[in-house]
Design an enzyme around this catalytic site. Sequence first.
Site, short mmCIF file in Angstrom:
data_model
loop_
_atom_site.label_atom_id
_atom_site.label_comp_id
_atom_site.label_asym_id
_atom_site.label_seq_id
_atom_site.Cartn_x
_atom_site.Cartn_y
_atom_site.Cartn_z
N GLU A 1 0.78 -1.24 0.23
CA GLU A 1 -0.15 -0.18 -0.06
C GLU A 1 0.97 1.20 -0.10
OE1 GLU A 1 -4.14 -1.46 1.96
OE2 GLU A 1 -2.40 -1.06 3.45
N CYS B 1 3.78 8.27 1.46
CA CYS B 1 4.23 7.23 2.21
C CYS B 1 4.19 5.89 1.59
CB CYS B 1 3.32 7.23 3.48
SG CYS B 1 3.55 6.01 4.82
N CYS C 1 5.13 -7.24 7.30
CA CYS C 1 6.29 -6.84 8.20
C CYS C 1 6.86 -7.95 9.16
CB CYS C 1 6.10 -5.64 8.78
SG CYS C 1 7.59 -5.08 9.94
N CYS D 1 5.36 -5.13 15.98
CA CYS D 1 5.06 -4.29 17.02
C CYS D 1 3.73 -4.44 17.21
CB CYS D 1 5.33 -2.84 16.39
SG CYS D 1 7.36 -2.62 15.95
N CYS E 1 0.81 -2.00 15.72
CA CYS E 1 1.05 -1.61 14.07
C CYS E 1 0.09 -2.85 13.85
CB CYS E 1 2.26 -1.48 13.86
SG CYS E 1 2.38 -1.40 12.07
N SER F 1 12.17 5.23 7.73
CA SER F 1 11.78 5.07 9.16
C SER F 1 12.13 3.72 9.49
CB SER F 1 10.41 5.45 9.54
OG SER F 1 10.10 5.32 10.42
N SER G 1 11.66 4.74 15.15
CA SER G 1 10.61 4.81 16.17
C SER G 1 11.19 4.16 17.32
CB SER G 1 9.70 3.54 15.33
OG SER G 1 9.27 3.92 14.16
N CYS H 1 -0.79 6.09 9.80
CA CYS H 1 0.35 5.16 10.22
C CYS H 1 -0.15 3.86 11.15
CB CYS H 1 1.34 5.95 11.05
SG CYS H 1 1.83 7.53 10.63
N1 SAH Z 1 9.00 -0.25 10.38
C1 SAH Z 1 9.28 1.26 10.25
C2 SAH Z 1 8.51 1.92 9.17
C3 SAH Z 1 7.02 1.59 9.33
S1 SAH Z 1 6.00 2.32 10.48
C4 SAH Z 1 9.13 1.67 11.63
O1 SAH Z 1 9.06 1.09 12.62
O2 SAH Z 1 9.65 3.01 11.76
C5 SAH Z 1 5.89 4.17 10.39
C6 SAH Z 1 5.46 5.02 11.67
O3 SAH Z 1 4.13 4.76 11.94
C7 SAH Z 1 6.34 4.40 12.81
O4 SAH Z 1 6.94 5.26 13.58
C8 SAH Z 1 5.46 3.51 13.45
O5 SAH Z 1 5.93 3.18 14.66
C9 SAH Z 1 4.21 4.33 13.34
N2 SAH Z 1 2.87 3.53 13.75
C10 SAH Z 1 2.89 2.14 13.53
N3 SAH Z 1 1.53 1.67 14.23
C11 SAH Z 1 0.88 3.12 14.38
C12 SAH Z 1 -0.37 3.39 14.97
N4 SAH Z 1 -1.15 2.53 15.09
N5 SAH Z 1 -0.85 4.76 14.84
C13 SAH Z 1 0.17 5.75 14.80
N6 SAH Z 1 1.36 5.51 14.11
C14 SAH Z 1 1.89 4.28 14.12
#
Ligand code: SAH
Length: 353
Positions: free
Chosen positions: A84, A97, A104, A108, A111, A186, A209, A330
């Site tokens: 996406e 983005c 992935c 996390c 996410c 990121s 992050s 995000c």
């Molecule tokens: N794997 C990379 C890039 C993808 S996430 C990383 O972890 O940075 C991009 C950003 O979105 C990261 O800062 C992540 O922590 C954030 N993110 C993930 N889930 C989210 C959510 N539910 N609400 C807001 N930001 C989120």
Amino acid sequence: MDLDAALAVLAEEGAPNYRADQVRQAVSRDFIDSWDEASTLPKGLRTALEERAPIHELVLEEEQRAKDGTVKARFSTSDGFPAEAVLMRSKDRYTVCLSSQSGCALKCAFCATGTMGLGRSLTKGEIYEQLLWAARTARKSDARIRNVVMMGMGEPLQNLDNVLGFCHLANDPDGFGLGARSIAISTAGWLPGIDALIEEPMQVKLAISLHAPDDVLRTELMPVNKRYPIAELMKTLKRYRTATRRRVYVEYLLLDQVNDRVEQAERLADLLHEHLPGGHHVNLIWYNPTGSGLNASAPERVERFQAILEKRRIPFTLRRSKGSDIDAACGQLAVKGAAAAARAAKRAERETA
Ligand code: SAH
């Protein structure tokens, strides 16, 4: 669309040098939708390009538009993996983005992409094609792409060669011409990738992050922290900062009663002053619901957190994400079950072959 593959076709076909500029122009400036539109090229060459370096490797499955103007595209790769991309507008600036992987591996807790598991890494051409989609879409409103963030699906530093290959394509002054400083990578803290970026001459931005200032909580939220705990992460970031003099962007998701306490804000400030003095910027991120059981911090807790950062002289920005009504914000990028389905389909294909 792998522009390097297209340039290789020109060489194989013995095309004169000036064809390379025509190809760059057609792909990265005119954003052609098929080689047929590249009217400066002879027919035979267009056919060879169509066969060996197609403009579309990805299939655009669906486009959704949010109330705030955000557009989300859902693609699938030729072997059936979803990816996406999200195009966002604020005033006259467009940011896109991009996904670096389908799904992935890092899982996390907050996410949605992690729930898919990893399908596979995307090629540089598949990443570049997402940018070309965004540029075409922005052009419809007479706008250009100003910024690229590798914050879609995936962990970019687990696919570093393709991500850097993509950055070179986007950065090519004779092609797309996006400044390296307009690209942000990121990472959840994949340290071998940060080490590799120390050696990278291209001035791309690095965002980390962090989301928690202590190991117990961070490991709970981000299992990658078990492998690369905060002390190691900070040491690596410090090396990055010293070697490149580039600022480190720190992403911090505000989760109600989880990581938004006074002591945690203080601890975050301590970490940054100690390891990245004068070289950090914090992006506080509003949490978008993903069905994780976590909640966005209450507004008064957000304010208190900000007040502490202010008092501690930590530069920060509070970000509200866009497109949450179409799950484009995000952490909301996930195509449920699709990666698993694609893997199963591949397995079945191999078994019957
Ligand atoms: N794997 C990379 C890039 C993808 S996430 C990383 O972890 O940075 C991009 C950003 O979105 C990261 O800062 C992540 O922590 C954030 N993110 C993930 N889930 C989210 C959510 N539910 N609400 C807001 N930001 C989120």
